[in-house]
Design a protein around this motif. Structure first.
Motif, mmCIF file in Angstrom:
data_model
loop_
_atom_site.group_PDB
_atom_site.id
_atom_site.type_symbol
_atom_site.label_atom_id
_atom_site.label_comp_id
_atom_site.label_asym_id
_atom_site.label_seq_id
_atom_site.Cartn_x
_atom_site.Cartn_y
_atom_site.Cartn_z
ATOM 1 N N GLU A 173 -6.603 5.903 4.547
ATOM 2 C CA GLU A 173 -6.495 6.193 5.978
ATOM 3 C C GLU A 173 -5.516 7.339 6.189
ATOM 4 O O GLU A 173 -4.509 7.451 5.486
ATOM 5 N N ASP A 190 -14.615 6.315 9.604
ATOM 6 C CA ASP A 190 -14.389 5.568 10.835
ATOM 7 C C ASP A 190 -13.200 6.195 11.556
ATOM 8 O O ASP A 190 -12.351 6.850 10.930
ATOM 9 N N LYS A 238 -10.474 2.449 0.945
ATOM 10 C CA LYS A 238 -9.222 1.827 1.388
ATOM 11 C C LYS A 238 -8.137 2.882 1.581
ATOM 12 O O LYS A 238 -6.995 2.735 1.148
ATOM 13 N N TYR A 256 -12.085 1.556 18.308
ATOM 14 C CA TYR A 256 -12.614 1.815 16.969
ATOM 15 C C TYR A 256 -14.046 2.332 17.053
ATOM 16 O O TYR A 256 -14.839 1.866 17.868
ATOM 17 N N ILE A 263 -10.392 6.718 8.880
ATOM 18 C CA ILE A 263 -10.386 5.700 7.829
ATOM 19 C C ILE A 263 -11.653 5.766 6.993
ATOM 20 O O ILE A 263 -12.750 5.990 7.533
ATOM 21 N N ASN A 264 -11.507 5.558 5.691
ATOM 22 C CA ASN A 264 -12.643 5.276 4.819
ATOM 23 C C ASN A 264 -12.426 3.867 4.263
ATOM 24 O O ASN A 264 -11.657 3.686 3.304
ATOM 25 N N PRO A 265 -13.078 2.852 4.851
ATOM 26 C CA PRO A 265 -12.841 1.472 4.403
ATOM 27 C C PRO A 265 -13.216 1.243 2.941
ATOM 28 O O PRO A 265 -12.565 0.451 2.254
ATOM 29 N N THR A 325 0.844 -1.192 0.000
ATOM 30 C CA THR A 325 0.000 0.000 0.000
ATOM 31 C C THR A 325 0.875 1.236 0.000
ATOM 32 O O THR A 325 1.742 1.384 0.869
ATOM 33 N N GLU A 372 -17.153 3.346 14.217
ATOM 34 C CA GLU A 372 -17.592 3.383 12.832
ATOM 35 C C GLU A 372 -18.553 4.544 12.598
ATOM 36 O O GLU A 372 -19.280 4.966 13.495
#
Length: 236
Positions: free
Chosen positions: A160, A105, A158, A122, A153-155, A77, A124
């Motif tokens: 962060e 998140d 992907k 964590y 984070i934005n899952p 990454t 969300e």
């Protein structure tokens, strides 16, 4: 005497976990003087971290590209790592969050408690304007506590953005262009030869007051944990 309540942790340790670097041989007076040095040239540190006593790496502003490699999947990454002077650090962090989207998140990391057992929390789905308001409320903790780190984070994307316990700005995930633009607009420029003070011996600073503020931040973000942060379990 408040200085004596600080937690001091270096990244140079012997097999027992006890610090074995240049800080180990310092007198209390020498250590206090070193911890009191905030500015190196035009770069101002927060209270969270200091370089080695002999300043093996002098802190300075800039960013460089790197990559994170997942040991299990071997997935790579792309990463931008940045160091910014105290006066612009918080605003840059919040500006780096903007490309992640309107709902994100949040993860908190704490190393206030016993040596070697970091706590990760964590939350969300929080609206970014709400998050920004909370982060400004806890600006002092986020900038000056060497045992607190935060990631947004934005899952789905992907991606962060971190403000870690060393007060480095770290952005993960493609594309990195928006993050690069934010940094350059904030006078943080690319430098592939840049070294961070984390890459040599360094020391963190915290206090019981910051532990209490961390607990308040955790509650404001609606987080909970089975791990208790016990001030008496801190190690030096």
């Amino acid at each position: 005497m408040g200085f004596l309540k600080r937690i001091l942790r270096t990244n140079a340790s012997d097999a027992t976990g006890k610090a074995s670097g240049s800080f180990e041989s310092l007198s209390d007076e020498e250590l206090q003087v070193h911890m009191g040095i905030r500015t190196y040239d035009a770069f101002e540190l927060t209270d969270a971290i200091r370089p080695s006593y002999d300043v093996q790496i002098k802190p300075r502003q800039g960013f460089r590209y790197d990559e994170y490699v997942d040991e299990a999947s071997k997935t790579r990454t792309p990463v931008i790592m940045a160091s910014a002077t105290r006066g612009s650090l918080m605003e840059l962090f919040l500006e780096l969050i903007e490309p992640l989207g309107a709902v994100v998140d949040v993860a908190l990391e704490s190393s206030h408690h016993a040596r070697g057992r970091d706590e990760d929390l964590y939350r969300e789905h929080i609206d970014v304007p709400v998050l920004n308001s909370i982060l400004w409320e806890f600006e002092d903790l986020l900038l000056n506590d060497g045992c607190t780190g935060i990631a947004v984070i934005n899952p789905a994307k992907k991606q962060e953005v971190q403000l870690d316990e060393h007060k480095l700005l770290i952005a993960y995930g493609e594309p990195l262009d928006d993050f690069r633009q934010v940094l350059i607009q904030g006078d943080v420029y690319p430098d592939e030869k840049l070294k961070f003070i984390t890459e040599a011996e360094h020391v963190h600073s915290s206090s019981e007051a910051y532990l209490n503020r961390f607990t308040m931040l955790k509650n404001r973000l609606g987080m909970d944990s089975e791990t208790s942060l016990d001030a008496e379990s801190w190690g030096v």
